[in-house]
Design a protein around this motif. Structure first.
Motif, PDB file in Angstrom:
ATOM      1  N   PRO A  49      -4.549  -1.107   9.051  1.00 19.88           N
ATOM      2  CA  PRO A  49      -4.793  -2.264   8.177  1.00 19.88           C
ATOM      3  C   PRO A  49      -5.808  -3.226   8.796  1.00 19.88           C
ATOM      4  CG  PRO A  49      -2.451  -2.062   8.729  1.00 19.88           C
ATOM      5  CD  PRO A  49      -3.187  -1.077   9.576  1.00 19.88           C
ATOM      6  N   GLY A  94       1.144  -3.332   0.878  1.00 23.43           N
ATOM      7  CA  GLY A  94       2.537  -3.146   0.486  1.00 23.43           C
ATOM      8  C   GLY A  94       3.187  -1.936   1.112  1.00 23.43           C
ATOM      9  N   TYR A 114      -1.922  -5.626   5.727  1.00 24.09           N
ATOM     10  CA  TYR A 114      -0.509  -5.525   6.065  1.00 24.09           C
ATOM     11  C   TYR A 114       0.109  -6.912   6.069  1.00 24.09           C
ATOM     12  CZ  TYR A 114       3.442  -5.568   9.293  1.00 24.09           C
ATOM     13  OH  TYR A 114       4.661  -5.793   9.871  1.00 24.09           O
TER      14      TYR A 114
HETATM   15  P1  AMP Z   1       7.352  -6.597   1.443  1.00 17.68           P
HETATM   16  O1  AMP Z   1       8.037  -7.746   2.088  1.00 17.68           O
HETATM   17  O2  AMP Z   1       8.074  -6.077   0.271  1.00 17.68           O
HETATM   18  O3  AMP Z   1       5.918  -6.914   1.182  1.00 17.68           O
HETATM   19  O4  AMP Z   1       7.374  -5.407   2.480  1.00 17.68           O
HETATM   20  C1  AMP Z   1       6.813  -5.571   3.740  1.00 17.68           C
HETATM   21  C2  AMP Z   1       6.833  -4.272   4.475  1.00 17.68           C
HETATM   22  O5  AMP Z   1       5.998  -3.311   3.788  1.00 17.68           O
HETATM   23  C3  AMP Z   1       6.257  -4.372   5.854  1.00 17.68           C
HETATM   24  O6  AMP Z   1       7.192  -4.826   6.804  1.00 17.68           O
HETATM   25  C4  AMP Z   1       5.798  -2.934   6.101  1.00 17.68           C
HETATM   26  O7  AMP Z   1       6.872  -2.122   6.474  1.00 17.68           O
HETATM   27  C5  AMP Z   1       5.303  -2.506   4.722  1.00 17.68           C
HETATM   28  N1  AMP Z   1       3.858  -2.744   4.571  1.00 17.68           N
HETATM   29  C6  AMP Z   1       3.266  -3.725   3.867  1.00 17.68           C
HETATM   30  N2  AMP Z   1       1.924  -3.603   3.891  1.00 17.68           N
HETATM   31  C7  AMP Z   1       1.642  -2.517   4.641  1.00 17.68           C
HETATM   32  C8  AMP Z   1       0.425  -1.863   5.050  1.00 17.68           C
HETATM   33  N3  AMP Z   1      -0.768  -2.299   4.664  1.00 17.68           N
HETATM   34  N4  AMP Z   1       0.537  -0.777   5.841  1.00 17.68           N
HETATM   35  C9  AMP Z   1       1.745  -0.317   6.241  1.00 17.68           C
HETATM   36  N5  AMP Z   1       2.920  -0.878   5.875  1.00 17.68           N
HETATM   37  C10 AMP Z   1       2.878  -1.970   5.079  1.00 17.68           C
END
Ligand code: AMP
Length: 630
Positions: A413, A364, A387
């Motif tokens: 990730p 997230g 990710y």
């Molecule tokens: P959401 O759609 O709310 O899950 O948000 C997605 C965004 O959260 C992605 O485009 C990234 O910017 C960030 N994100 C999600 N997982 C990771 C992770 N494991 N490491 C870094 N950023 C992440």
């Protein structure tokens, strides 16, 4: 064991055979005639000709082997309730909910919006929709009336399922007034509301429209509602997510592709076996809650814990006590939650028997190394960062230890998951960056794998123009994240390329917050930026130009206006979107053509060099912000 690199390669070069194999992980009424139809890019149809049902795969098909095993384990430390539903009981509850929805006129293809706290009925409602072929859209219970209204208007549900209230840290948050206000604001009016009364807050009812769940459920006890066999490419649900405009996007998902993607991920990534217990600490209002509280674990024949409450109440051992009690094998949480626990007594990690746990998955937001090390040392199990995005529905980058055990690297990730052709490209030339450690935009070349969003709800054009048109010279899906890949093929995510911020793993659009703040009568202009925060990853910070400056002539007045503006955001969008601070300035840094320099503001807030400022209209605007923060 299979070699992961080969597994991944095969998923792309021998796509149909690979996914035909994965498709065997679920039950089909009719087997698909075509595996992947990508004849009209960037749209992809997975398993066309196949018919199946998510609810059948999550519930009914387990009745044969595990009817009396746990399926949904509901735990609320807010209301001190705990209830284990076996698959047989879940089957009965879901049929009851399906019968009630049918009695309210919901038919295949109709829309049901679910605005619910973390209670078992929310999961029943999702599964019931899936059962009868209704499309659901779950709206996070922390969102308030304006956020909810925009979703009601876009989704046009015939029925909304809701409850009297949610509860957080013992504080009751009444839902019904927010829902009534949202319906008042929305041009679309639902025909019926189905309301679960938890006895937490009074509810005003509108006769004829508002129905009581307990009353209707009693009328439909013991009914049998068969699963409707849906086309694989039918719509299962939409979930709204924030982007760069103020208008949220409905991420639309199919039935068959999603079921296969989840079943495959439970096996290859989440190490889930039937009869084991999965615990995701997310909320059903987020995509993780859809995929890994409700559908994924149940499809795998696992018990799933649905937890309402904080990680530190009654104490910081609560989650670990659940791991011990229910012999949790896979756990899924977010870095923010771990950072919250890290501030508590580490003895809680040793107090319970955690020997059942195979791994802790975190996603997230970026996982920082100190947090990863702390929890890894404390639990003594692998910590698997993953990710992904609301759009993808399941991990894009991680380590598929179910295929081949591979080392994780702190800060990364992992590697692209099977089905994903992930590349790093130059943001302005579109050229693929193939050398290690070159920074660019993380993109996915089509066709996207099963489970990935089909389109933007009712807006194919927006799907193409938002996601598939930002890289020059080629049609690839942009994640809007910066990233690099190291020499071993591990990716590192370096933050968003757009104006989306990530607060405690919750994705928020700065534009939405700006629009909300602008509705305060004394606000002339506003800029919201995401600023690094040690606990939440990022927090929103608002800089506001006000019309009547006498409103901030002293500290008390300034604080009052700051509070008033925060309340506007609370009331319209919900407390999740509330900025950490609202600061007052006389002008905002902009380019000569009037574009807000959000990145420069963010850099200043984080004590970094704001970079190239040759286009700035008036440098004193940035100086004001620096002075404010000094
Ligand atoms: P959401 O759609 O709310 O899950 O948000 C997605 C965004 O959260 C992605 O485009 C990234 O910017 C960030 N994100 C999600 N997982 C990771 C992770 N494991 N490491 C870094 N950023 C992440």
């Amino acid at each position: 064991m299979t070699n992961y690199a080969d597994f991944h390669r095969r998923s792309l070069t021998d796509r149909d055979a690979f996914w035909a194999e994965q498709a065997r992980l679920i039950d089909w009424k009719t087997r698909p005639a075509t595996i992947c139809d990508a004849s009209r890019p960037p749209f992809v149809h997975w398993f066309a000709g196949g018919t199946t049902n998510l609810c059948h795969n999550a519930v009914d098909r387990h009745l044969k082997d595990r009817a009396d095993q746990a399926s949904l384990i509901y735990v609320s430390t807010e209301t001190n309730q705990e209830k284990v539903y076996t698959f047989r009981e879940l089957h009965a509850e879901v049929q009851k909910m399906a019968a009630v929805l049918l009695s309210l006129g919901v038919a295949r293809g109709d829309r049901v919006l679910i605005y619910m706290p973390m209670i078992a009925e929310a999961a029943f409602a999702m599964l019931a929709c899936a059962r009868i072929g209704a499309i659901h859209s779950v709206v996070f219970g922390g969102f308030a009336s304006v956020s909810l209204a925009s979703r009601i208007e876009d989704f046009t549900p015939s029925v909304i399922v809701s409850a009297d209230a949610g509860s957080r840290a013992g504080k009751v948050l009444a839902y019904k007034p927010l829902l009534d206000e949202a319906i008042r604001l929305s041009a679309h009016k639902p025909a019926s509301l189905l309301l679960v009364d938890r006895g937490l807050a009074p509810m005003e009812r509108s006769p004829g429209r508002d129905h009581d769940w307990a009353e209707l459920a009693q009328r439909h006890a013991d009914v049998q509602v068969p699963c409707v066999w849906l086309d694989s490419t039918d719509i299962s649900y939409t979930i709204y997510t924030s982007g760069t405009t103020g208008r949220p996007k409905g991420v639309q998902r199919d039935v068959g592709g999603y079921a296969v993607a989840l079943a495959a991920s439970m096996k290859h990534i989440f190490l889930g076996e039937p009869g084991e217990t999965y615990f995701s600490t997310s909320d059903i209002g987020w995509v993780v809650g859809h995929s890994y509280i409700v559908y994924g674990p149940l499809i795998a024949g696992m018990a799933t814990i649905m937890y309402e409450g904080l990680p530190i109440r009654p104490d910081a051992g609560i989650w670990w006590s659940l791991v011990e009690k229910y012999k949790v094998t896979s756990m899924f949480s977010a870095p923010t939650a771990v950072r919250v626990l890290k501030k508590q007594d580490p003895a809680f990690l040793k107090k319970y028997d955690l020997s059942s746990l195979k791994a802790l998955f975190l996603a997230g937001e970026p996982l920082d190394e100190p947090t990863a090390r702390w929890i890894s040392d404390g639990l003594g199990v692998p910590i698997i960062d993953n990710y992904w995005q609301t759009e993808s529905g399941w991990p894009i980058l991680t380590i598929a230890n179910g295929v081949e055990k591979q080392a994780s690297k702190f800060g990364s990730p992992g590697v692209p998951m099977y089905g994903y052709d992930v590349k790093i490209v130059h943001e302005s030339t579109g050229e693929e960056l193939t050398e290690p450690d070159q920074k660019g935009v993380v993109v996915i070349a089509g066709p996207t794998p099963p489970g990935f969003m089909q389109t933007v709800w009712r807006d194919d054009e927006r799907f193409v123009s938002t996601y598939w048109s930002s890289i020059p010279g080629q049609q690839v899906y942009s994640t809007f994240d910066w990233g690099i890949r190291d020499k071993d093929g591990y990716f590192y995510i370096l933050g968003r390329t757009d104006d989306v911020i990530n607060v405690a793993g919750h994705r928020l659009g700065t534009r939405e917050i700006e629009e909300s703040i602008s509705s305060h009568p004394n606000v002339a202009e506003v800029a919201v930026v995401g600023v690094a925060d040690p606990l939440k990853g990022q927090v929103a910070m608002a800089f506001v130009v006000i019309r009547d400056t006498t409103a901030v002539h002293d500290d008390a007045a300034r604080l009052k206006l700051e509070g008033d503006i925060m309340k506007v955001v609370d009331d319209q969008l919900g407390a999740v979107a509330r900025p950490a601070r609202v600061r007052f300035v006389t002008l905002l840094p902009k380019t000569r053509s009037g574009k807000l320099l959000r990145r420069a503001i963010q850099a200043v807030c984080e004590g970094r060099d704001p970079g190239d400022l040759t286009t700035i209209e008036d440098p004193s605007a940035l100086q004001q912000i620096k002075d404010l923060l000094a």
